[in-house]
Design a protein around this motif. Structure first.
Motif, mmCIF file in Angstrom:
data_model
loop_
_atom_site.group_PDB
_atom_site.id
_atom_site.type_symbol
_atom_site.label_atom_id
_atom_site.label_comp_id
_atom_site.label_asym_id
_atom_site.label_seq_id
_atom_site.Cartn_x
_atom_site.Cartn_y
_atom_site.Cartn_z
ATOM 1 N N HIS A 69 0.846 -1.202 0.000
ATOM 2 C CA HIS A 69 0.000 0.000 0.000
ATOM 3 C C HIS A 69 0.879 1.248 0.000
ATOM 4 O O HIS A 69 0.666 2.172 -0.804
ATOM 5 N N LEU A 70 1.880 1.279 0.874
ATOM 6 C CA LEU A 70 2.756 2.447 0.974
ATOM 7 C C LEU A 70 3.594 2.644 -0.282
ATOM 8 O O LEU A 70 4.029 3.762 -0.573
ATOM 9 N N ARG A 71 3.818 1.594 -1.045
ATOM 10 C CA ARG A 71 4.580 1.697 -2.294
ATOM 11 C C ARG A 71 3.703 2.004 -3.501
ATOM 12 O O ARG A 71 4.177 2.105 -4.622
ATOM 13 N N GLY A 72 2.397 2.116 -3.273
ATOM 14 C CA GLY A 72 1.489 2.468 -4.355
ATOM 15 C C GLY A 72 1.098 1.322 -5.265
ATOM 16 O O GLY A 72 0.471 1.538 -6.303
ATOM 17 N N LYS A 73 1.448 0.096 -4.893
ATOM 18 C CA LYS A 73 1.093 -1.067 -5.706
ATOM 19 C C LYS A 73 -0.305 -1.582 -5.392
ATOM 20 O O LYS A 73 -0.910 -2.310 -6.184
ATOM 21 N N LEU A 74 -0.800 -1.208 -4.232
ATOM 22 C CA LEU A 74 -2.050 -1.746 -3.689
ATOM 23 C C LEU A 74 -2.761 -0.601 -2.983
ATOM 24 O O LEU A 74 -2.115 0.297 -2.428
ATOM 25 N N TRP A 75 -4.087 -0.622 -3.014
ATOM 26 C CA TRP A 75 -4.830 0.325 -2.183
ATOM 27 C C TRP A 75 -6.007 -0.413 -1.575
ATOM 28 O O TRP A 75 -6.722 -1.144 -2.274
ATOM 29 N N THR A 76 -6.161 -0.263 -0.273
ATOM 30 C CA THR A 76 -7.252 -0.936 0.424
ATOM 31 C C THR A 76 -8.147 0.104 1.090
ATOM 32 O O THR A 76 -7.686 1.182 1.479
ATOM 33 N N TYR A 77 -9.405 -0.245 1.206
ATOM 34 C CA TYR A 77 -10.366 0.663 1.832
ATOM 35 C C TYR A 77 -11.337 -0.146 2.677
ATOM 36 O O TYR A 77 -11.928 -1.120 2.199
ATOM 37 N N GLU A 78 -11.485 0.251 3.928
ATOM 38 C CA GLU A 78 -12.417 -0.421 4.830
ATOM 39 C C GLU A 78 -13.674 0.423 4.954
ATOM 40 O O GLU A 78 -13.622 1.570 5.408
ATOM 41 N N ASP A 79 -14.810 -0.129 4.522
ATOM 42 C CA ASP A 79 -16.051 0.648 4.545
ATOM 43 C C ASP A 79 -16.693 0.607 5.937
ATOM 44 O O ASP A 79 -16.132 0.050 6.883
ATOM 45 N N ASP A 80 -17.867 1.217 6.052
ATOM 46 C CA ASP A 80 -18.534 1.320 7.359
ATOM 47 C C ASP A 80 -18.908 -0.040 7.923
ATOM 48 O O ASP A 80 -19.055 -0.190 9.142
#
Length: 211
Positions: A135-146
Motif C-alpha cells: 500500500h505504501l509503495r502504491g502497488k495496492l490500495w485498500t479501503y475499509e467501509d462502514d
C-alpha cells in the motif's frame, strides 16, 4: 458526483492512507523495541533506529500525497477488474483494478508474498505488513467501509494486480446487448484457509525499506 460526495471521498482516501501509515510505523517501532530487548541494543543505536523508522514513514506519507494527486489527474483508462466495482466505490475508480473484498490484511498479505519475494512461513503480523508495505509503495490500495469490509484495488498490470487476478479470474467483457442468461455470474469471494493449513510462524517483516 456531487461536490459534497467528492469531498467526502477525498477525506475517506486521506483517512485510509493515514491509517496504513500509523499501523506501519507502529509495527516498525514494535519490532525495533523487540530487537532491542533481545539484543540489548545500546541506546544511541535504538534512538537512530527509531529516527530512521520515523523518517521512512514520513517519506512514505509524502509519496502517497503525490500519488493521490497523480492518479486523480491522470487515471488509467483500462481497468481490468476481477469483481464488479460497487456503485458506492466509483469515486475510488482512480485507485486501480478492483479485486473485491478480502477478510483481513493478513489474508491479503499472505496471497501477495511473491510480490515481496517471500516464499515461505510468516507470522500473521508479518503477513499484514506485506499488505501495508505494498500500500505504501502504491502497488495496492485498500479501503475499509462502514461495515468493515476490506475492499482491494491494485495498480493495473503490476505484479500485485496479476496475483490478485489469479485468485479471482477477471470478469469477461459483456456483449453490447447481452441476454440475461449470458451475463457472467458474480464471482464468489474466497474464504481464508483454516489456521492449521497456513504456513508456520517466521520472524516479523519490517515495512521499512533501507537501501
Amino acid at each position: 458526483m456531487s461536490a459534497m460526495a467528492r469531498v467526502a471521498a477525498r477525506q475517506a482516501e486521506l483517512r485510509r492512507d493515514a491509517q496504513i501509515l500509523r499501523a506501519a510505523l507502529s509495527a516498525d517501532i514494535a519490532q525495533i523495541f523487540e530487537t532491542a530487548r533481545v539484543a540489548e541494543t545500546p541506546l544511541p543505536t535504538l534512538w537512530l533506529d527509531i529516527h530512521d523508522a520515523t523518517a521512512a514513514n514520513r517519506e512514505a506519507a509524502e509519496y502517497l500525497v503525490n500519488l493521490r494527486e497523480t492518479l486523480r489527474s491522470n487515471p488509467f483508462r483500462d481497468y481490468q477488474d476481477s469483481v464488479d466495482l460497487p456503485a458506492e466505490l466509483q469515486w475510488f475508480r482512480h485507485r486501480g483494478a478492483y479485486h473485491g473484498v478480502y477478510e483481513t490484511l493478513r489474508e491479503l498479505g499472505n496471497i501477495l508474498r511473491p510480490a515481496m519475494k517471500i516464499a515461505l512461513g510468516m507470522t500473521p503480523e508479518a503477513r499484514a505488513n506485506v499488505a501495508r508495505t505494498l500500500h505504501l509503495r502504491g502497488k495496492l490500495w485498500t479501503y475499509e467501509d462502514d461495515a468493515r469490509r476490506l475492499h482491494v484495488f491494485a495498480r493495473p498490470y503490476s505484479t500485485v494486480d496479476a496475483l490478485l487476478a489469479a485468485e479471482r479470474p477477471r470478469l469477461p467483457p459483456l456483449l453490447e446487448d447481452p441476454l440475461p442468461e449470458s451475463r457472467p455470474a458474480r464471482l464468489k469471494l474466497l474464504t481464508p484457509l483454516p489456521e492449521a493449513e497456513r504456513e508456520p510462524d517466521a520472524p516479523l517483516l519490517s515495512s521499512r525499506g533501507r537501501g
